[in-house]
Motif scaffolding. Structure first.
Motif, short mmCIF file in Angstrom:
data_model
loop_
_atom_site.label_atom_id
_atom_site.label_comp_id
_atom_site.label_asym_id
_atom_site.label_seq_id
_atom_site.Cartn_x
_atom_site.Cartn_y
_atom_site.Cartn_z
N MET A 1 0.85 -1.18 0.00
CA MET A 1 0.00 0.00 0.00
C MET A 1 0.89 1.24 0.00
O MET A 1 1.94 1.24 0.62
CB MET A 1 -0.90 0.03 1.23
N GLY A 2 0.44 2.25 -0.68
CA GLY A 2 1.24 3.47 -0.75
C GLY A 2 2.42 3.27 -1.67
O GLY A 2 2.86 2.16 -1.92
N GLY A 3 2.93 4.37 -2.19
CA GLY A 3 4.06 4.31 -3.11
C GLY A 3 5.37 4.66 -2.42
O GLY A 3 5.39 5.29 -1.37
N GLU A 4 6.45 4.23 -3.04
CA GLU A 4 7.78 4.58 -2.55
C GLU A 4 7.97 6.09 -2.69
O GLU A 4 7.49 6.70 -3.65
CB GLU A 4 8.85 3.87 -3.39
N VAL A 5 8.71 6.68 -1.74
CA VAL A 5 9.06 8.09 -1.82
C VAL A 5 10.56 8.19 -1.57
O VAL A 5 11.04 7.88 -0.48
CB VAL A 5 8.29 8.94 -0.78
N ALA A 6 11.30 8.61 -2.58
CA ALA A 6 12.75 8.75 -2.46
C ALA A 6 13.09 10.02 -1.68
O ALA A 6 12.33 10.98 -1.67
CB ALA A 6 13.39 8.81 -3.85
N GLY A 7 14.24 9.99 -1.05
CA GLY A 7 14.77 11.18 -0.40
C GLY A 7 14.29 11.42 1.02
O GLY A 7 14.54 12.49 1.58
N LEU A 8 13.63 10.44 1.62
CA LEU A 8 13.13 10.64 2.99
C LEU A 8 14.26 10.43 4.00
O LEU A 8 15.06 9.51 3.84
CB LEU A 8 12.01 9.64 3.30
N PRO A 9 14.29 11.25 5.05
CA PRO A 9 15.21 10.97 6.15
C PRO A 9 14.86 9.60 6.75
O PRO A 9 13.71 9.16 6.68
CB PRO A 9 14.92 12.09 7.15
N GLN A 10 15.83 8.96 7.36
CA GLN A 10 15.67 7.59 7.82
C GLN A 10 14.47 7.40 8.75
O GLN A 10 13.68 6.48 8.56
CB GLN A 10 16.94 7.10 8.53
N LYS A 11 14.31 8.24 9.76
CA LYS A 11 13.21 8.06 10.72
C LYS A 11 11.86 8.23 10.04
O LYS A 11 10.90 7.53 10.36
CB LYS A 11 13.34 9.03 11.89
N ILE A 12 11.78 9.16 9.11
CA ILE A 12 10.51 9.38 8.41
C ILE A 12 10.25 8.23 7.45
O ILE A 12 9.11 7.77 7.32
CB ILE A 12 10.51 10.75 7.71
N ASP A 13 11.27 7.74 6.79
CA ASP A 13 11.13 6.59 5.91
C ASP A 13 10.64 5.38 6.69
O ASP A 13 9.74 4.66 6.25
CB ASP A 13 12.47 6.29 5.23
N GLN A 14 11.19 5.16 7.88
CA GLN A 14 10.77 4.04 8.72
C GLN A 14 9.30 4.19 9.13
O GLN A 14 8.54 3.22 9.08
CB GLN A 14 11.65 3.93 9.96
N ALA A 15 8.92 5.40 9.53
CA ALA A 15 7.53 5.63 9.96
C ALA A 15 6.57 5.45 8.78
O ALA A 15 5.50 4.84 8.93
CB ALA A 15 7.39 7.03 10.56
N TYR A 16 6.95 5.96 7.61
CA TYR A 16 6.09 5.83 6.43
C TYR A 16 5.96 4.37 6.02
O TYR A 16 4.86 3.89 5.72
CB TYR A 16 6.63 6.69 5.29
N ASN A 17 7.07 3.64 6.04
CA ASN A 17 7.00 2.22 5.69
C ASN A 17 6.19 1.43 6.70
O ASN A 17 5.52 0.46 6.35
CB ASN A 17 8.40 1.64 5.50
N GLU A 18 6.21 1.85 7.96
CA GLU A 18 5.37 1.20 8.96
C GLU A 18 3.90 1.46 8.67
O GLU A 18 3.07 0.54 8.76
CB GLU A 18 5.73 1.70 10.36
N ALA A 19 3.56 2.69 8.30
CA ALA A 19 2.17 3.01 7.94
C ALA A 19 1.73 2.18 6.74
O ALA A 19 0.62 1.63 6.71
CB ALA A 19 2.02 4.50 7.65
#
Length: 125
Positions: A1-19
């Motif tokens: 679900m949801g699309g990949e987003v390049a350029g995210l800081p690590q903590k935000i990338d982790q939170a987004y991937n968890e969502a």
């Protein structure tokens, strides 16, 4: 679900991937809670002091121009759906949670992806 987003800081990338993972296993309430939390992560990443109120973080994003007037309505959807997920007993439904995830993805694209691409395409050889 949801699309990949390049350029995210690590903590935000982790939170987004968890969502995204939550939505992928039909944990829609958890997905919306994570989307709400991502708003806080973005604010802190963009200079807000850690440990402030949720309202402070939203104001910071608007005051610093990361959430423009046309974006405020749909960023408010992330906030309000996340608040329902956090503070009310009924579970989030699939359609609402996927909408919340879509708006979160778009916010991340606008705040981070374009800056990431600009750095790639304007880098000097």
């Amino acid at each position: 679900m949801g699309g990949e987003v390049a350029g995210l800081p690590q903590k935000i990338d982790q939170a987004y991937n968890e969502a995204r993972a939550c939505a992928g296993v039909n944990a829609f309430t958890a997905a919306e809670m994570m989307c709400r939390k991502i708003l806080m992560h973005i604010a802190v990443d963009k200079g807000a002091a850690d440990g402030k109120s949720f309202a402070f973080y939203l104001s910071h994003l608007a005051d610093q121009g990361y959430v423009t007037p046309p974006m405020r309505g749909w960023v408010d959807v992330i906030r309000s759906h996340g608040n329902i997920a956090v503070h009310e007993i009924p579970p989030s439904d699939k359609d609402r949670a996927l909408g919340t995830l879509i708006f979160t993805e778009q916010l991340l694209r606008m705040v981070y992806l374009m800056e990431h691409l600009a750095a790639q395409y304007t880098a000097q050889p």
